[in-house]
Design an enzyme around this catalytic site. Structure first.
Site, short mmCIF file in Angstrom:
data_model
loop_
_atom_site.label_atom_id
_atom_site.label_comp_id
_atom_site.label_asym_id
_atom_site.label_seq_id
_atom_site.Cartn_x
_atom_site.Cartn_y
_atom_site.Cartn_z
N GLY A 224 0.75 -1.15 -0.07
CA GLY A 224 -0.11 -0.12 0.01
C GLY A 224 0.92 1.36 -0.22
O GLY A 224 1.84 1.28 0.84
N ASP B 213 -0.34 2.28 8.75
CA ASP B 213 -0.92 1.81 9.79
C ASP B 213 -0.10 1.79 11.02
O ASP B 213 -0.79 1.34 12.02
CB ASP B 213 -1.26 0.18 9.37
N ARG C 291 -27.19 14.12 15.15
CA ARG C 291 -26.94 12.90 14.89
C ARG C 291 -25.81 11.92 15.57
O ARG C 291 -24.88 12.68 16.08
CB ARG C 291 -26.91 12.87 13.35
N HIS D 236 -9.58 4.97 1.30
CA HIS D 236 -8.27 5.52 0.87
C HIS D 236 -7.83 6.87 0.78
O HIS D 236 -7.03 7.14 0.78
CB HIS D 236 -8.25 4.86 -0.57
#
Length: 323
Positions: free
Chosen positions: A11, A128, A163, A253
């Site tokens: 990635g 990550d 909300r 993404h």
């Protein structure tokens, strides 16, 4: 050693270009020839290899993505595929590699060395932040700030319409993106793998907020959460609180793109230089990382397989700050 190759794999992550730039210029500084390999292991097999000079990396430090492109290669997972890659490297006289990527990239490099003796030093390029042996990975800081910027905007519309928003961020099963987004974004709670946050606890948190006249809520979820993604969790909460006005946002993404932050540019530059110096020192099958502001080298297997634990202090912070 006269010639080295550099490639990006897996990635993409903001800061990869800054790392490529640092590798090329550190190599030139040390009188090494450097070759770019496009599309990771796939391009290595196909011979997508070209000479790079200092000018090849001009004006890329601020760009997101990777100028060398990235790809996942099933063929490289076979002995025949790795044989082809080795032959291409031999054709160009490349004696060593610098790999910018994550777990799969480093695992492939380790096997490649065991079979063909091509040494590799890696730079941790993944948003990550889940690789052991470095406090931060390239792209992580930018991804967190990108997600946080989106969460701030969602908070505005959540408050305007009373909300509950369920926001899913990336990060695989580490939770390293979710936690700072929850704290920095003022979320009511966060769901990450390895914690005790459940759908029932989210329901309790929402109802508790209503009792305190809180009219909107932000729930952050990591994509690897075992309870399910944001869509599934929101549906389960809605079953128990039918009058809840809930919305789901999956950031996806967008977190991988954009110009790298100042922190990621500095980190990537430091690690790119460290990779070149590591090769010159005779290192192989190691990842260059930053631990307590110092460059450290960690074996690929340890970096990939050792679980990088998230401090429970952060989940406690989320609870404390959401009361």
């Amino acid at each position: 050693m006269k010639r080295i190759g550099v490639f990006t794999s897996g990635g993409d992550a903001p800061g990869m270009n800054a790392c490529i730039r640092a590798v090329v210029r550190a190599a030139v500084f040390n009188n090494l020839e450097v070759y770019g390999i496009k599309r990771g292991y796939s391009g290595m097999i196909k011979g997508e290899i070209f000479r790079m000079e200092s000018s090849s990396v001009s004006n890329i430090v601020q760009r997101g993505g990777t100028i060398l492109k990235s790809a996942r290669s099933m063929e490289f997972m076979t002995k025949e595929g790795r044989q082809k890659a080795y032959e291409q490297l031999q054709e160009f006289g490349i004696e060593a590699l610098i790999a910018i990527g994550g777990e799969g990239t480093f695992t492939g490099a380790k096997v490649f060395f065991e079979e063909f003796g091509i040494p590799t030093v890696g730079a941790p390029g993944t948003i990550d932040n889940d690789l052991y042996g470095t406090d931060y990975t390239i792209g992580y800081d930018t991804a967190v700030n990108t997600a946080l910027d989106a969460i701030d905007k969602i908070r505005d519309t959540a408050d305007s319409h009373d909300r509950v928003f369920f926001i899913e961020v990336m990060g695989r099963d580490s939770g390293y993106i979710a936690i700072p987004c929850a704290i920095g974004g003022g979320a009511e709670t966060v769901m990450i793998p390895g914690t005790e946050t459940t759908v029932d606890s989210i329901i309790k948190t929402i109802r508790s907020g209503w009792e305190r006249s809180k009219t909107s809520s932000i729930i952050i979820l990591s994509e690897g959460e075992i309870e399910g993604g944001a869509t599934q969790v929101a549906a389960r909460v809605k079953e128990q609180i039918p009058n809840m006005d809930g919305r789901v946002t999956i950031l996806g993404h967008v977190q991988r793109g954009g110009a790298p932050s100042a922190f990621d540019r500095l980190l990537a530059s430091q690690l790119g230089i460290a990779c070149v110096e590591g090769l010159l020192e005779g290192r192989h099958n190691v990842m260059a990382g930053i631990i307590n502001s110092k460059v450290e080298f960690t074996p690929f297997e340890q970096a990939s397989k050792t679980k990088k634990l998230l401090s429970p202090i952060y989940t406690e912070m989320v609870k404390m700050l959401s009361v």
